[in-house]
Design a protein around this motif. Sequence first.
Motif, PDB file in Angstrom:
ATOM      1  N   ASN A 176      48.216  40.645  47.549  1.00 40.31           N
ATOM      2  CA  ASN A 176      46.674  40.681  47.654  1.00 40.31           C
ATOM      3  C   ASN A 176      46.224  40.249  46.103  1.00 40.31           C
ATOM      4  O   ASN A 176      46.735  40.803  45.165  1.00 40.31           O
ATOM      5  N   ILE A 177      44.900  39.956  46.212  1.00 35.04           N
ATOM      6  CA  ILE A 177      44.403  39.513  44.739  1.00 35.04           C
ATOM      7  C   ILE A 177      43.157  40.317  44.741  1.00 35.04           C
ATOM      8  O   ILE A 177      42.093  40.123  45.766  1.00 35.04           O
ATOM      9  N   GLY A 178      42.840  41.139  43.772  1.00 37.57           N
ATOM     10  CA  GLY A 178      41.681  41.598  43.362  1.00 37.57           C
ATOM     11  C   GLY A 178      40.621  40.867  42.817  1.00 37.57           C
ATOM     12  O   GLY A 178      40.809  39.652  42.425  1.00 37.57           O
ATOM     13  N   THR A 179      39.263  41.392  42.668  1.00 36.49           N
ATOM     14  CA  THR A 179      38.110  40.519  42.589  1.00 36.49           C
ATOM     15  C   THR A 179      38.521  39.935  41.073  1.00 36.49           C
ATOM     16  O   THR A 179      38.318  38.531  40.699  1.00 36.49           O
ATOM     17  N   THR A 180      38.898  40.717  40.127  1.00 33.92           N
ATOM     18  CA  THR A 180      38.755  40.112  38.880  1.00 33.92           C
ATOM     19  C   THR A 180      40.060  39.147  38.477  1.00 33.92           C
ATOM     20  O   THR A 180      39.986  38.092  37.994  1.00 33.92           O
ATOM     21  N   PRO A 181      41.233  39.261  39.011  1.00 32.22           N
ATOM     22  CA  PRO A 181      42.272  38.286  38.917  1.00 32.22           C
ATOM     23  C   PRO A 181      41.935  37.027  39.805  1.00 32.22           C
ATOM     24  O   PRO A 181      42.392  35.942  39.402  1.00 32.22           O
ATOM     25  N   LEU A 182      41.119  37.404  40.883  1.00 33.75           N
ATOM     26  CA  LEU A 182      40.754  35.921  41.344  1.00 33.75           C
ATOM     27  C   LEU A 182      39.705  35.346  40.668  1.00 33.75           C
ATOM     28  O   LEU A 182      39.983  33.805  40.673  1.00 33.75           O
ATOM     29  N   LEU A 183      38.836  35.890  39.996  1.00 38.81           N
ATOM     30  CA  LEU A 183      38.055  35.165  39.027  1.00 38.81           C
ATOM     31  C   LEU A 183      38.898  34.436  38.236  1.00 38.81           C
ATOM     32  O   LEU A 183      38.475  33.338  37.614  1.00 38.81           O
ATOM     33  N   VAL A 184      39.789  35.153  37.679  1.00 40.57           N
ATOM     34  CA  VAL A 184      40.612  34.469  36.264  1.00 40.57           C
ATOM     35  C   VAL A 184      41.337  33.023  37.077  1.00 40.57           C
ATOM     36  O   VAL A 184      41.587  32.164  36.417  1.00 40.57           O
ATOM     37  N   ALA A 185      41.854  33.469  38.176  1.00 40.61           N
ATOM     38  CA  ALA A 185      42.749  32.377  38.957  1.00 40.61           C
ATOM     39  C   ALA A 185      41.916  31.132  39.291  1.00 40.61           C
ATOM     40  O   ALA A 185      42.401  29.974  39.049  1.00 40.61           O
ATOM     41  N   SER A 186      40.519  31.527  39.576  1.00 39.00           N
ATOM     42  CA  SER A 186      39.731  30.370  39.936  1.00 39.00           C
ATOM     43  C   SER A 186      39.306  29.675  38.715  1.00 39.00           C
ATOM     44  O   SER A 186      39.261  28.323  38.816  1.00 39.00           O
ATOM     45  N   GLY A 187      38.924  30.405  37.652  1.00 42.81           N
ATOM     46  CA  GLY A 187      38.642  29.807  36.432  1.00 42.81           C
ATOM     47  C   GLY A 187      39.645  28.912  36.102  1.00 42.81           C
ATOM     48  O   GLY A 187      39.352  27.712  35.391  1.00 42.81           O
TER      49      GLY A 187
END
Length: 255
Positions: A176-187
């Motif tokens: 599962n990916i939390g919101t903050t690591p998702l933003l980093v992974a997307s960036g």
Amino acid sequence: MALTRCGLLVERAEMLARLYARHRDWTVVEEQWLEERFDERSTRGSSKGIYRALSSRFKTAGSELPSIVQLPTVFDRCETKRDKAQVLYFYLVEDDPLVKYIVHRYANRLQESGVDGLDFEQDTVERLLNEFHYDDGSEFDYAESTTRRWGEGLRSVMREIGVLDTQQALQGQIPNIGTTPLLVASGYSWEAHGDDWLSQPTGWLYLFQPEQYWDSLAERVSDHPNWEASGIHGEVRLHPVDDTYDWAEPWEGEL
């Protein structure tokens, strides 16, 4: 081979990032780290080894990841220790070519074989390592004991980011990916590929998200105020509104 000495060391890495954001000077940070033993190591030598491994990851990072002065703010937005581990994981991947190679191979295995490809048995890890070549053409060539420790280090990282769920587990799962690591992974993906990143979202793949998850991940990212979706010729594009990591202010807090 820093992975044989330490995994992600989330708490220590977070403290090091806060020290740097506070002082903005690696010389001062190193002196304070060694004098006050923030990593709780018993000897100055082992403390210095941890410092070198962790600081190297931060010094290597470029614009594809949040700057070190932003990182404490990123941590403050994480909801769990796993969130923080998933963020730190990208700094390890960028710093260590061997880790990046292995992660890339496992991401390919996930795309080809599904979750069954996430087999972290030592034999599998060693088989992949033996296919690695450095830029100068030299091959992976370390003692068996070192290779075994490297595999243990890799599995510890996979546990911290949620791919392996127990100390004994060797078969991976989709984390599962939390919101903050998702933003980093997307960036991270956006910085690597620009407008076309959604066709090959490297950051999502490195966090072992199969293609059937991508639509829901994109929807989560588009809901964030710092990202916006647009459509060109029926093709959806997703991009930051301004700078990729504008959502994380440089940290000005106290230790």
